[in-house]
Design a protein around this motif. Structure first.
Motif, PDB file in Angstrom:
ATOM      1  N   ASN A 173       0.857  -1.186   0.000  1.00 48.18           N
ATOM      2  CA  ASN A 173       0.000   0.000   0.000  1.00 48.18           C
ATOM      3  C   ASN A 173       0.886   1.226   0.000  1.00 48.18           C
ATOM      4  O   ASN A 173       1.086   1.887   1.015  1.00 48.18           O
ATOM      5  CB  ASN A 173      -0.915  -0.007   1.233  1.00 48.18           C
ATOM      6  N   GLY A 174       1.472   1.535  -1.140  1.00 48.94           N
ATOM      7  CA  GLY A 174       2.368   2.678  -1.204  1.00 48.94           C
ATOM      8  C   GLY A 174       2.582   3.152  -2.624  1.00 48.94           C
ATOM      9  O   GLY A 174       2.836   2.352  -3.511  1.00 48.94           O
ATOM     10  N   LYS A 175       2.449   4.462  -2.828  1.00 46.98           N
ATOM     11  CA  LYS A 175       2.722   5.073  -4.119  1.00 46.98           C
ATOM     12  C   LYS A 175       3.979   5.926  -3.983  1.00 46.98           C
ATOM     13  O   LYS A 175       4.081   6.769  -3.090  1.00 46.98           O
ATOM     14  CB  LYS A 175       1.548   5.958  -4.557  1.00 46.98           C
ATOM     15  N   ILE A 176       4.919   5.679  -4.853  1.00 46.91           N
ATOM     16  CA  ILE A 176       6.176   6.419  -4.811  1.00 46.91           C
ATOM     17  C   ILE A 176       6.415   7.047  -6.181  1.00 46.91           C
ATOM     18  O   ILE A 176       6.266   6.395  -7.211  1.00 46.91           O
ATOM     19  CB  ILE A 176       7.357   5.510  -4.430  1.00 46.91           C
ATOM     20  N   VAL A 177       6.796   8.310  -6.177  1.00 49.55           N
ATOM     21  CA  VAL A 177       7.168   9.013  -7.396  1.00 49.55           C
ATOM     22  C   VAL A 177       8.669   9.259  -7.358  1.00 49.55           C
ATOM     23  O   VAL A 177       9.202   9.751  -6.351  1.00 49.55           O
ATOM     24  CB  VAL A 177       6.416  10.354  -7.525  1.00 49.55           C
ATOM     25  N   VAL A 178       9.354   8.901  -8.432  1.00 53.29           N
ATOM     26  CA  VAL A 178      10.782   9.180  -8.577  1.00 53.29           C
ATOM     27  C   VAL A 178      10.944  10.181  -9.707  1.00 53.29           C
ATOM     28  O   VAL A 178      10.476   9.946 -10.831  1.00 53.29           O
ATOM     29  CB  VAL A 178      11.583   7.900  -8.879  1.00 53.29           C
ATOM     30  N   VAL A 179      11.595  11.297  -9.416  1.00 55.01           N
ATOM     31  CA  VAL A 179      11.791  12.356 -10.408  1.00 55.01           C
ATOM     32  C   VAL A 179      13.228  12.286 -10.912  1.00 55.01           C
ATOM     33  O   VAL A 179      14.177  12.482 -10.153  1.00 55.01           O
ATOM     34  CB  VAL A 179      11.503  13.740  -9.801  1.00 55.01           C
ATOM     35  N   GLY A 180      13.378  11.979 -12.188  1.00 53.65           N
ATOM     36  CA  GLY A 180      14.693  11.852 -12.798  1.00 53.65           C
ATOM     37  C   GLY A 180      14.963  10.416 -13.197  1.00 53.65           C
ATOM     38  O   GLY A 180      14.994   9.529 -12.344  1.00 53.65           O
TER      39      GLY A 180
END
Length: 427
Positions: free
Chosen positions: A50-57
């Motif tokens: 249960n986790g949303k992660i955004v990685v930028v780059g």
């Protein structure tokens, strides 16, 4: 786009299509054994967290971090304003050296782990990114201390490193010149990585395993009660997130100026010279990669012979190279005196290359910390907003393993390391 890239999954047009659709592909293709094809890998069959992660780059740091987090079962979105492996990124370009030649065991371990990760993932990528054709280290009297320290570290790590006399070096590699050197070290396990192809291959793999890629620019992040809750893209898209990792190279300076004011964005130069006709001994299968370790000179040089018939690469960092205030607006033009430096390298170290024409040139850039250690830490106002960067000119080789460390740290399985803290930059 090479034939190898076209055979290996997604091209750039496909990447845009799948970034919009968020399609999950789980077949790895003919490079895997029949037994591996029969069942999905363990990390694909895990129950999603249960986790949303955004990685930028989507460079060497961000791409691998996103892939490792995805394999832990998180719902991961990878965002890059120009696309994976793009020419404006620090991870762009054709090649980067990979070697364990460090005086710091932490980076030795990371380089060794990165080699393992590339080898493990190349069958799924269906292409070769890692090329272990060895590394020659041209050592001067001024680099004796560094050389001896490296020999001790290699021995402790059980890695091969040969100290070669100048006479023996010329016999083994008659292509090189040894004027002014004290000795040569040879690391047979080192080599180079295909940089641009590698970023794209990691992003392709991320998509195949169920990740989502968006080619967009981040406009702002929303922080509430000490946590980031979402980021907004310039097209208006709002991405909710339980954690956000900013691994965007020099753009950290733009996005978080108060936290990164000690960072410097630096120029690095790459020259490709035409290999002489019929001189196969100047290709990567006959000549190792190399580094010139003159500790007293105005610059240090390195190179990759021949890769993909692109020419003989000479890389160097010039004395005048700080472009922090204009890294994304200046014209990437090489100066005449810098070109003359590259010609001097060829004259001293590769006499067969003297007189060969320049066929390509490139200005790269990297983001340097004062101590050249990387950054992996949380924002002081949000404990789920991570800053990752400070490659300091040597980050690509550790990208695979540093991304793994980042994934473990974001998940909470590893404690944050003081070595990579922001405090040393803002304290």
């Amino acid at each position: 786009m090479t034939d190898d890239n076209q055979k290996s999954g997604l091209n750039r047009r496909d990447l845009l299509k799948y970034s919009l659709q968020g399609v999950a592909l789980t077949a790895f293709g003919s490079a895997l054994s029949n037994s591996a094809k029969a069942s999905a890998p363990a990390f694909l069959s895990q129950r999603p967290k249960n986790g949303k992660i955004v990685v930028v780059g989507a460079g060497a740091f961000g791409g691998w971090t996103a892939l490792h987090l995805l394999r832990k079962g998180y719902n991961v979105t990878l965002v890059d304003q120009f696309g994976a492996g793009n020419s404006q990124a620090s991870s762009g370009g054709e090649t980067r050296l990979i070697r364990a030649y460090y005086s710091d065991p932490v980076y030795v371990d990371m380089a060794m782990r990165a080699v393992t990760l590339w080898k493990e993932n190349e069958p799924r990528m269906e292409q070769t990114i890692l090329h272990q054709n060895g590394l020659l280290l041209f050592n001067y009297p001024s680099s004796k201390a560094e050389s001896e320290a490296a020999i001790a570290i290699y021995k402790k790590a059980n890695l091969p490193l040969e100290k070669v006399s100048l006479d023996d070096a010329v016999k083994r590699w008659p292509q090189i010149g040894v004027e002014g050197l004290d000795h040569v070290l040879y690391d047979p396990s080192a080599g180079y990585l295909d940089a641009r192809k590698g970023c794209l291959a990691v992003c392709n793999l991320f998509l195949k395993e169920g990740g989502t890629f968006l080619q967009q620019r981040v406009q702002t992040e929303t922080i509430q009660n000490g946590k980031v809750t979402s980021i907004t893209l310039t097209d208006g898209t709002r991405l909710e997130a339980d954690s956000v990792v900013f691994a965007c190279g020099p753009w950290l300076v733009r996005l978080f100026p108060q936290l990164t004011r000690k960072l410097k964005v630096m120029r690095a130069l790459c020259f490709f010279f035409a290999s002489p006709s019929g001189q196969a001994d100047l290709m990567e299968n006959k000549l190792p990669t190399w580094m010139d370790r003159d500790m007293t000179g105005p610059f240090r040089s390195f190179g990759v012979p021949g890769s993909d018939f692109r020419g003989f690469k000479v890389g160097l960092t010039p004395p005048d190279n700080n472009i922090t205030d204009r890294f994304d607006t200046y014209h990437r033009i090489i100066k005449q005196e810098e070109f003359d430096m590259a010609l001097g390298v060829l004259k001293r170290r590769f006499p067969k290359m003297v007189g060969q024409p320049l066929i390509e040139q490139r200005v790269c850039q990297y983001t340097s910390t004062p101590d050249t250690d990387f950054i992996l830490d949380t924002h002081p106002e949000a404990d789920n907003l991570w800053l990752m960067g400070g490659d300091s000119g040597h980050g690509y080789k550790q990208g695979a393993s540093f991304g793994e460390i980042a994934a473990h740290t974001v998940e909470g399985k590893l404690e944050k390391s003081a070595k990579f803290s922001l405090k040393r930059l803002i304290g």
